[in-house]
Design a protein around this motif. Sequence first.
Motif, short mmCIF file in Angstrom:
data_model
loop_
_atom_site.label_atom_id
_atom_site.label_comp_id
_atom_site.label_asym_id
_atom_site.label_seq_id
_atom_site.Cartn_x
_atom_site.Cartn_y
_atom_site.Cartn_z
N SER A 27 1.13 -1.04 -0.29
CA SER A 27 -0.07 0.26 -0.12
C SER A 27 1.08 1.15 0.01
O SER A 27 0.33 2.46 -0.01
CB SER A 27 -0.62 -0.22 1.29
N GLU A 53 -7.99 0.75 2.26
CA GLU A 53 -7.88 1.86 1.06
C GLU A 53 -7.59 1.59 -0.36
O GLU A 53 -7.29 1.24 -1.62
CB GLU A 53 -8.91 2.79 1.13
N ARG A 54 -5.47 1.93 0.38
CA ARG A 54 -4.98 2.16 -1.11
C ARG A 54 -4.81 1.01 -1.75
O ARG A 54 -4.34 0.07 -2.75
CB ARG A 54 -3.04 2.71 -0.33
#
Length: 269
Positions: A27, A53-54
Amino acid sequence: MVIVVAANDGPTQPPTTTTRILVTGASGELGGALARAYARPGAHLSLWGRDPERLAAIGATCLAAGAKVDTRSLDIADVPAALEAARAEDAAAPFDIALLVAGLGETRGAGDLVESAELVRRLGTVNFTAPAAIGAALTERMATRRRGALVFIGSAAAFHALPFAAAYSGTKAGLARFAQALRLSLRPHGVSVTLVSPGFIDPAELHQNGKARPLALQPDHVAARIVRAVERRQAHLILPWPFALLRLFDRLLPAPLRDRLLLSLTPPA
């Protein structure tokens, strides 16, 4: 490697060779770039990262490129959990390549006389203990298979005793020596170990805005160089090349001059 044979009712098809690849720190900027560099049909990526999320976004990009992707939200600072995950994943589908990317680059805080004990402990865990332990666990398994490649992401800072970053430069130096010793011990067993010692790595937007640091490289460029180094089973990749000269310069300087130069690099309090 994992051999996957697709079932079908037509003529027999040749087996497809799948390359199994672990990327920790996926990430982050460099980890994400490495994931993209290896994302292609026939690649099965296991992407670890702290930012869910990343990590999901990187995983989606790699899927679109044709790779099979698994993601794991995990902080390697939890070394027992990281070791358990690494061994379990390798047992389920053995890794051909493991790229241990995660690390912390924090330095002494403004106004601090020395780095805090907590900072030293945290960097010691993330920059040395975790990657060294995961690397040892995976290469032990690779050695029994007599194949595999391990990559440690170190730093050009490991070449210099930086007064304002004793923990960072020290932990990266420790990782460099560990990588060298592990490479020698694994040479008879068909497993390669590559140490990467980069200088500054800045994302593309900083380069586009003219805010990149001197000699800074973009993550995608570094990732491409690492892929080639792994293919060549290269022992040590230093980039960009001026940092190799700085390493030699540091070794050749008389100690009093070297100390004076390093002290002059310390940011003002």
